[in-house]
Design a protein around this motif. Sequence first.
Motif, PDB file in Angstrom:
ATOM      1  N   GLU A  40       0.813  -1.222   0.000  1.00 32.26           N
ATOM      2  CA  GLU A  40       0.000   0.000   0.000  1.00 32.26           C
ATOM      3  C   GLU A  40       0.845   1.270   0.000  1.00 32.26           C
ATOM      4  O   GLU A  40       0.575   2.211  -0.744  1.00 32.26           O
ATOM      5  CB  GLU A  40      -0.925  -0.018   1.221  1.00 32.26           C
ATOM      6  CG  GLU A  40      -1.967   1.097   1.223  1.00 32.26           C
ATOM      7  CD  GLU A  40      -1.677   2.177   2.263  1.00 32.26           C
ATOM      8  OE1 GLU A  40      -2.458   3.134   2.356  1.00 32.26           O
ATOM      9  OE2 GLU A  40      -0.648   2.066   2.958  1.00 32.26           O
ATOM     10  N   GLU A  41       1.897   1.323   0.826  1.00 36.79           N
ATOM     11  CA  GLU A  41       2.693   2.542   0.892  1.00 36.79           C
ATOM     12  C   GLU A  41       3.462   2.772  -0.408  1.00 36.79           C
ATOM     13  O   GLU A  41       3.621   3.917  -0.854  1.00 36.79           O
ATOM     14  CB  GLU A  41       3.668   2.497   2.071  1.00 36.79           C
ATOM     15  CG  GLU A  41       4.517   3.751   2.231  1.00 36.79           C
ATOM     16  CD  GLU A  41       3.709   5.031   2.392  1.00 36.79           C
ATOM     17  OE1 GLU A  41       4.230   6.108   2.033  1.00 36.79           O
ATOM     18  OE2 GLU A  41       2.548   4.974   2.868  1.00 36.79           O
ATOM     19  N   ILE A  42       3.918   1.698  -1.021  1.00 35.51           N
ATOM     20  CA  ILE A  42       4.610   1.834  -2.311  1.00 35.51           C
ATOM     21  C   ILE A  42       3.657   2.410  -3.354  1.00 35.51           C
ATOM     22  O   ILE A  42       4.030   3.278  -4.154  1.00 35.51           O
ATOM     23  CB  ILE A  42       5.161   0.473  -2.784  1.00 35.51           C
ATOM     24  CG1 ILE A  42       6.177  -0.079  -1.775  1.00 35.51           C
ATOM     25  CG2 ILE A  42       5.782   0.591  -4.169  1.00 35.51           C
ATOM     26  CD1 ILE A  42       7.404   0.776  -1.596  1.00 35.51           C
ATOM     27  N   GLN A  43       2.419   1.936  -3.346  1.00 36.59           N
ATOM     28  CA  GLN A  43       1.421   2.448  -4.286  1.00 36.59           C
ATOM     29  C   GLN A  43       1.203   3.947  -4.086  1.00 36.59           C
ATOM     30  O   GLN A  43       1.055   4.700  -5.050  1.00 36.59           O
ATOM     31  CB  GLN A  43       0.110   1.687  -4.107  1.00 36.59           C
ATOM     32  CG  GLN A  43       0.200   0.223  -4.509  1.00 36.59           C
ATOM     33  CD  GLN A  43      -0.987  -0.606  -4.034  1.00 36.59           C
ATOM     34  OE1 GLN A  43      -1.836  -0.115  -3.270  1.00 36.59           O
ATOM     35  NE2 GLN A  43      -1.042  -1.857  -4.452  1.00 36.59           N
TER      36      GLN A  43
ATOM     37  N   VAL B  88       4.393   5.794  -5.524  1.00 31.99           N
ATOM     38  CA  VAL B  88       4.415   5.817  -6.988  1.00 31.99           C
ATOM     39  C   VAL B  88       3.335   6.745  -7.527  1.00 31.99           C
ATOM     40  O   VAL B  88       3.561   7.530  -8.462  1.00 31.99           O
ATOM     41  CB  VAL B  88       4.226   4.390  -7.561  1.00 31.99           C
ATOM     42  CG1 VAL B  88       4.038   4.427  -9.073  1.00 31.99           C
ATOM     43  CG2 VAL B  88       5.428   3.524  -7.213  1.00 31.99           C
ATOM     44  N   SER B  89       2.151   6.685  -6.945  1.00 30.15           N
ATOM     45  CA  SER B  89       1.054   7.546  -7.396  1.00 30.15           C
ATOM     46  C   SER B  89       1.392   9.016  -7.190  1.00 30.15           C
ATOM     47  O   SER B  89       1.074   9.867  -8.035  1.00 30.15           O
ATOM     48  CB  SER B  89      -0.230   7.209  -6.636  1.00 30.15           C
ATOM     49  OG  SER B  89      -0.650   5.889  -6.916  1.00 30.15           O
ATOM     50  N   ALA B  90       2.046   9.324  -6.075  1.00 24.79           N
ATOM     51  CA  ALA B  90       2.414  10.711  -5.801  1.00 24.79           C
ATOM     52  C   ALA B  90       3.378  11.235  -6.862  1.00 24.79           C
ATOM     53  O   ALA B  90       3.236  12.371  -7.346  1.00 24.79           O
ATOM     54  CB  ALA B  90       3.041  10.830  -4.413  1.00 24.79           C
TER      55      ALA B  90
ATOM     56  N   GLY C   7      -7.757  12.123 -14.597  1.00 21.39           N
ATOM     57  CA  GLY C   7      -8.533  12.584 -13.453  1.00 21.39           C
ATOM     58  C   GLY C   7      -8.029  11.994 -12.148  1.00 21.39           C
ATOM     59  O   GLY C   7      -8.021  12.673 -11.104  1.00 21.39           O
ATOM     60  N   ASP C   8      -7.617  10.718 -12.174  1.00 17.74           N
ATOM     61  CA  ASP C   8      -7.082  10.102 -10.964  1.00 17.74           C
ATOM     62  C   ASP C   8      -5.767  10.765 -10.561  1.00 17.74           C
ATOM     63  O   ASP C   8      -5.486  10.937  -9.366  1.00 17.74           O
ATOM     64  CB  ASP C   8      -6.870   8.606 -11.183  1.00 17.74           C
ATOM     65  CG  ASP C   8      -8.176   7.856 -11.370  1.00 17.74           C
ATOM     66  OD1 ASP C   8      -9.201   8.313 -10.817  1.00 17.74           O
ATOM     67  OD2 ASP C   8      -8.179   6.834 -12.078  1.00 17.74           O
ATOM     68  N   LEU C   9      -4.946  11.112 -11.543  1.00 19.89           N
ATOM     69  CA  LEU C   9      -3.699  11.816 -11.243  1.00 19.89           C
ATOM     70  C   LEU C   9      -3.981  13.171 -10.594  1.00 19.89           C
ATOM     71  O   LEU C   9      -3.323  13.558  -9.626  1.00 19.89           O
ATOM     72  CB  LEU C   9      -2.890  12.013 -12.523  1.00 19.89           C
ATOM     73  CG  LEU C   9      -2.385  10.755 -13.222  1.00 19.89           C
ATOM     74  CD1 LEU C   9      -1.813  11.106 -14.597  1.00 19.89           C
ATOM     75  CD2 LEU C   9      -1.318  10.056 -12.377  1.00 19.89           C
TER      76      LEU C   9
END
Length: 580
Positions: free
Chosen positions: A315-318, A321-323, A527-529
């Motif tokens: 979860e934290e890696i996700q 990466v998303s950030a 939009g998710d970004l």
Amino acid sequence: MSQPLHPATRAREGFLGQLFAGKLRWDLVRAFPEQDPEERQAGDAVIAEVERFLKEHVDADEVERTGRLSPALIEALRAQGYYKLPVEKELGGRGLSLLNTFRVIEAVMSRCLPVGYTLAIHSGLGAGAIIEAVQSGPLKDYVRSRVADGAISGWADTEPTGASARRASTTATPTEDGTAYVLNGEKVYIGNGSIADLLNVTATLCEDGREQISLFFVETTSPGFRVRAEHGLMGLRGLPIAALSFDNVRVPKERMLAMAQEHWRNTPLLEPLSALGRMYIIVAASLALSKQCLQWSREFLHRRLAQGRVLGDFEEIQRQVSATAAEVFALESVARWSLTGVTVDTLPVRWFEQVAAKNIASLACARIADRTLSLLAAEGYETAASKAARGAVPVPLERVLRDARAFRVAGGVDFLVDHKAAREGLFSLYYPSPAQAAEQASPPAPLPVEEHLSERNREHLQHTAREVHRLARKCQELSRRYPDASVLYARQRTLILLNQVCNELFTQSVTLAHAAALAERGQPHAGDLADVYCTAARYRVEDLWRQLDADTEPDFAGVSARWLSGSELDFLLCDVLTRP
């Protein structure tokens, strides 16, 4: 003939100028510009050509090891016309738009940052870059001829006493016969200083009882000009950045840029042109390195396991990466908004945006580089040479960390840029009195529902509009509390924090607008970004407001004075050997 408007006046017409006034003009930014297909194809073609050239001529690792660009490489770049990217075709240039010039420089920087920097400095701050600020006549003809010749140039402004000084210690003295000026002084940290054929040099001119900082076009073959030394930097190894000296350098009178102002920075078009230069030098570099970090993160996470699971499952890696992906999208949004469809004629309208982009990009790039190091852990801290020696993927992340740190000081130290932007941009609307005060008396009306945004992003947009209104109310309150603007401006931290709020709100706005435009064109995932970016930005803004609204503060002045002026705090140095 009337004088052109100061860029701050024209910039108030733009989106960020309106935001300063407390208005989130979604109608201005929602029609997010898309590059003309034919123009984009022209840029794509040059990028493909540049890629082939770099593969054949440039070894970035060798540049890093030797800390130099070979004269043969510089001449090859010149022969290919890469020092003429935005130059009109009739002068032998590529005739690229401002955006395409940015894109090509970004591409070169992604392969070898110092090579891209020589192009960015020349295209953004060289003689050809400011030709639009030169009046028609012998000087303009001269500059055009040198551009046509392929002269490499740069901007010589910074001195040992500092940058952006009110008075340059380099002096220009008229000759007795009035045909020339004689320059004496030193300049430091001059990009392209050791490879330039022609330099824009600032100097204090005393003439007819009037003192002003003027701009001179100086040939580096002139007697008395000397490259004193090339600076060795902690990063950007290979960048030709030098200390220069001028010892009775004679410059023909017609090679001084005529101006009515006491400082070149007050010349209406020069300031926006210098902001454009920072787009090439800082924003393009920040995007290039940020995108590299994003790609390296993906490659690393695909090849590494933890507890028998791929790292990307955690979860934290996700989140990490998303950030990074979201910040890259936000930076791209800022750059595209600031440059797409912009010409020299409309450049002043985007001045506020391009000034803001410098800090937005450099600070985001620093976050991304640091985050990428955490993701890659020991492999991120290990040098590329060490990784190559043991057969691992030689990602040069240590190079990125060193290089990216330069972006926050190049073109102005980040907190000083914040202070200057707040003073000359934001508060230019609130002194002597805010014309928009009556409009801010009541809460803003909600913006129309944006159908191409998700529910979360619609809420981000409405929240941003409310925060823009809050910002304007705060500025009005401060301008009334401090009728003498100089008293407020001396509260540097307050202005710095306010400008950081502005930058965050501006970035959220254009990121949401870009996402809405892409969704309308069939690309909904942006939009998710935008959601990831705006969520993090809102946390940062909340912290800025807490600092701005604090009732009391520590005694910073007292602590600083005790440390600098006496021995009362020397206990802080216990057990450290401070003497050579």
